[in-house]
Enzyme design. Structure first.
Site, short mmCIF file in Angstrom:
data_model
loop_
_atom_site.label_atom_id
_atom_site.label_comp_id
_atom_site.label_asym_id
_atom_site.label_seq_id
_atom_site.Cartn_x
_atom_site.Cartn_y
_atom_site.Cartn_z
N ARG A 262 36.80 50.71 43.67
CA ARG A 262 36.39 49.97 44.68
C ARG A 262 37.93 49.35 45.62
O ARG A 262 37.72 49.36 46.81
CB ARG A 262 35.74 48.69 44.06
CG ARG A 262 34.61 48.85 43.28
CD ARG A 262 34.23 47.47 42.77
NE ARG A 262 35.10 46.87 41.87
CZ ARG A 262 34.89 45.73 41.44
NH1 ARG A 262 33.77 44.93 41.53
NH2 ARG A 262 35.86 45.12 40.59
N SER B 234 29.82 36.20 37.44
CA SER B 234 28.80 35.79 38.50
C SER B 234 27.54 36.61 37.94
O SER B 234 26.60 35.94 38.17
CB SER B 234 29.32 36.37 39.84
OG SER B 234 29.76 37.61 39.84
N ASP C 91 40.11 43.10 44.39
CA ASP C 91 40.47 41.98 45.07
C ASP C 91 41.91 42.44 45.71
O ASP C 91 42.42 41.40 46.38
CB ASP C 91 40.54 40.78 44.24
CG ASP C 91 39.03 40.25 43.95
OD1 ASP C 91 38.21 40.32 44.85
OD2 ASP C 91 39.01 39.92 42.74
N HIS D 182 42.54 43.85 34.93
CA HIS D 182 41.08 43.76 34.57
C HIS D 182 40.65 43.47 33.13
O HIS D 182 41.15 44.14 32.50
CB HIS D 182 40.31 44.89 35.20
CG HIS D 182 38.90 44.70 35.66
ND1 HIS D 182 37.86 44.88 34.86
CD2 HIS D 182 38.11 44.30 36.84
CE1 HIS D 182 36.84 44.43 35.39
NE2 HIS D 182 36.96 44.01 36.62
N HIS E 158 37.98 35.06 39.12
CA HIS E 158 36.85 35.98 39.44
C HIS E 158 36.86 36.22 41.08
O HIS E 158 37.95 36.75 41.49
CB HIS E 158 35.64 35.31 38.95
CG HIS E 158 34.59 36.21 39.02
ND1 HIS E 158 34.59 37.87 38.88
CD2 HIS E 158 32.99 35.91 39.14
CE1 HIS E 158 33.32 38.18 38.98
NE2 HIS E 158 32.53 37.41 38.97
N1 HAX Z 1 49.70 39.55 36.28
C1 HAX Z 1 50.66 39.12 35.11
N2 HAX Z 1 49.79 38.95 33.83
C2 HAX Z 1 48.81 39.36 33.49
C3 HAX Z 1 47.86 39.98 34.65
C4 HAX Z 1 48.44 40.09 36.02
N3 HAX Z 1 47.93 40.63 37.21
N4 HAX Z 1 46.62 40.26 34.28
C5 HAX Z 1 46.79 39.89 32.88
N5 HAX Z 1 47.85 39.50 32.65
C6 HAX Z 1 48.32 39.00 31.30
C7 HAX Z 1 47.36 37.61 31.02
O1 HAX Z 1 47.62 36.51 31.62
C8 HAX Z 1 47.39 37.62 29.52
O2 HAX Z 1 48.55 36.93 29.28
P1 HAX Z 1 48.65 35.60 27.99
O3 HAX Z 1 48.47 36.71 26.79
O4 HAX Z 1 49.86 35.28 28.20
O5 HAX Z 1 47.29 34.92 27.96
C9 HAX Z 1 47.58 39.24 29.03
O6 HAX Z 1 48.07 39.68 30.27
C10 HAX Z 1 46.50 39.65 28.74
O7 HAX Z 1 45.54 39.73 29.70
P2 HAX Z 1 44.25 41.00 29.70
O8 HAX Z 1 43.70 41.17 28.44
O9 HAX Z 1 45.01 42.09 30.28
O10 HAX Z 1 43.34 40.38 30.83
P3 HAX Z 1 42.09 39.42 30.70
O11 HAX Z 1 41.00 40.43 30.47
O12 HAX Z 1 42.42 38.35 29.94
O13 HAX Z 1 41.83 39.20 32.14
C11 HAX Z 1 41.79 39.18 34.73
C12 HAX Z 1 41.61 39.78 33.25
C13 HAX Z 1 41.35 39.82 35.75
C14 HAX Z 1 41.47 37.79 34.59
C15 HAX Z 1 43.47 39.23 34.65
O14 HAX Z 1 44.01 40.50 34.53
C16 HAX Z 1 44.09 38.42 35.83
O15 HAX Z 1 44.32 37.13 35.80
N6 HAX Z 1 44.35 39.14 36.95
C17 HAX Z 1 44.84 38.48 38.13
C18 HAX Z 1 43.66 37.58 38.96
C19 HAX Z 1 42.67 38.92 39.52
O16 HAX Z 1 43.05 39.87 40.17
N7 HAX Z 1 41.38 38.60 39.11
C20 HAX Z 1 40.24 39.53 39.79
C21 HAX Z 1 39.72 40.38 38.92
C22 HAX Z 1 38.59 41.12 39.42
C23 HAX Z 1 37.37 40.17 39.54
O17 HAX Z 1 36.51 39.84 38.71
N8 HAX Z 1 37.12 39.98 40.60
O18 HAX Z 1 35.95 39.14 40.97
#
Ligand code: HAX
Length: 435
Positions: A326, A240, A372, A317, A270
């Site tokens: 937060r 964002s 979140d 994250h 996000h």
């Molecule tokens: N549950 C299960 N698996 C997870 C995970 C979770 N909560 N978080 C990361 N992983 C997995 C990823 O899917 C990825 O798997 P692949 O290699 O198979 O693709 C692996 O772990 C490595 O990911 P990462 O490097 O740890 O995380 P990223 O930086 O790629 O992504 C995210 C960060 C926040 C998008 C991710 O942790 C996620 O999808 N979390 C759940 C959704 C969420 O809570 N989003 C809100 C984030 C905060 C925010 O920005 N709010 O607006």
């Protein structure tokens, strides 16, 4: 001194630092980029600047050098309240100074003149089918006000100077920010409360006014102030903030930029994650017949989700490597105000159960909860039960930080963003696979 004068002084002091860095040290290397990063969402590449906030992976966010507990302690608060004014938080984001009561009163007075939204915005919102996503309505309402832009008008008159461009941007920001609360509440009331919008009360502060326009009694004003403060900024690289900055870098005005920022928040990885988390927890509660949660049952639930190939919402994250402060601020609020709330009990037990599971699962780099994982639970408690509205709340909060950033972008003459792309062939050549 009024906020604009304080800011003008700060900008004059800041510019020579940026000029010196670019002119005398412009060739100093900051980072290297790998192929993994190019395909991996540019994760970790140091390629943006901001002074509004800094996200340390282990400590979490600092707003202008202050941690969340420090902001909550030091910023001025409404009489008898625990949570600071968002007006004062915006002053801090913009200037780097903790404001006095008087400084806050100045911002509050500026905003109180600007809460009302034009009738045509109301007409546009009413014209949407009622099943339109609240975020779509929000984004459209903001961009519809673009005709009000003083920045755009200044540009059209040929008067937009590099040194002065921040001034009409500042005016636009001051016009738009209070309206973010009004638009949000207006959408809520027409969409979910039988078309009964409540006009703003100019005597109230930002958070109290939002609560008032939502039609929700105290302590929802405290919840609103806290929510907006916590969501205000998280450096510049998140979707964002970066989208807002990117659009503004083409010299688009604040209305286009914030509308785009809202669109950037809409995805499930996000801003939408807060509603996904609550949805998931409530399904879990239903499946457990609304009984007090047990560790064993929650563990099984989490493993089932992971084994079905899905992520645990609210955990992980891109930058953070510890529990999001937060999350902790909201947890502390709940421990104090709603310790017996059943949803909070589930949220709380997940905090015990999920990190060891994600560690064992071995994929997520950060097994800890993010913001979140908590926010939906509080909104639900106070009667905001329409999940699809939660990202609008995030949008209101995030606009405080993104607006502060965009004013500073214009103040220090940030260039239009234009990174370079490469093709797969070229990368194969760089990797030595292909000659
Ligand atoms: N549950 C299960 N698996 C997870 C995970 C979770 N909560 N978080 C990361 N992983 C997995 C990823 O899917 C990825 O798997 P692949 O290699 O198979 O693709 C692996 O772990 C490595 O990911 P990462 O490097 O740890 O995380 P990223 O930086 O790629 O992504 C995210 C960060 C926040 C998008 C991710 O942790 C996620 O999808 N979390 C759940 C959704 C969420 O809570 N989003 C809100 C984030 C905060 C925010 O920005 N709010 O607006």
């Amino acid at each position: 001194m009024a906020l604009k004068e304080v800011l003008a002084k700060k900008i004059d002091e800041w510019r020579p630092r940026v000029t010196k860095l670019v002119k005398e040290y412009g060739n100093v290397k900051v980072d290297e980029v790998t192929i993994r990063q190019l395909y991996g969402g540019m994760r970790g590449i140091k390629c943006l600047t901001t002074d509004i906030s800094y996200l340390d992976p282990y400590e979490g966010i600092r707003f202008r050098g202050y941690t969340i507990p420090e902001c909550l302690e030091k910023l001025p608060k409404p009489p008898g309240k625990d949570i600071p004014y968002d007006e004062g938080h915006f002053y801090l984001l913009l200037t780097g100074d903790i404001p006095t009561e008087e400084d806050v009163a100045d911002v509050k007075a500026e905003w109180s003149k600007r809460y009302r939204i034009p009738d045509y915005v109301k007409d546009i919102l009413r014209a949407f089918p009622r099943d339109t996503e609240a975020m779509t309505m929000f984004s459209a309402a903001v961009v519809s006000m673009q005709r009000e832009s003083k920045f755009f008008k200044t540009y059209q008159e040929g008067k937009l100077g590099k040194m002065t461009a921040w001034e009409p941007m500042y005016e636009d920001v001051m016009d738009l920010l209070p309206k973010m609360a009004t638009i949000g509440a207006y959408i809520y009331r027409i969409k979910y409360r039988n078309d009964t919008p409540i006009e703003p009360d100019p005597d109230l502060d930002f958070g109290s006014n939002f609560a008032y326009m939502m039609g929700i009694p105290e302590p929802y004003d405290e919840v609103s102030r806290l929510y907006f403060l916590l969501h205000s900024d998280h450096e510049s690289g998140n979707v964002s903030a970066h989208t807002g900055h990117l659009v503004a870098s083409g010299l688009a005005d604040i209305y286009y930029s914030i509308s785009a920022m809202i669109d950037g928040l809409a995805g499930p990885l996000h801003g939408l994650a807060n509603q996904e988390t609550l949805k998931w927890i409530q399904k879990m509660m239903e499946d457990m017949n609304y009984q007090e949660p047990t560790k064993e049952a929650l563990e099984k639930y989490c493993w089932d989700l992971l084994n079905s190939g899905q992520v645990i919402p609210g955990y992980g994250h891109a930058v953070l490597r510890k529990t999001d402060p937060r999350y902790m601020a909201q947890r502390e609020y709940c421990l104090k105000h709603l310790p017996d709330d059943l949803t909070f009990k589930y949220v709380s037990m997940l905090f015990e159960v999920v990190p060891p599971i994600l560690q064992k699962h071995g994929k997520a780099k950060n097994p800890w909860p993010n913001v979140d994982a908590h926010s939906g639970c509080i909104q639900w408690h106070y009667g905001v039960r329409e999940y699809n509205f939660y990202t609008c709340l995030f949008s209101i909060g995030r606009s405080l930080g993104v607006c502060a950033n965009i004013i500073w972008d214009r103040a220090v003459g940030q260039a239009i963003e234009r990174p370079k792309s490469l093709t797969t062939d070229m990368l194969e050549e760089i990797a030595g696979i292909k000659k």
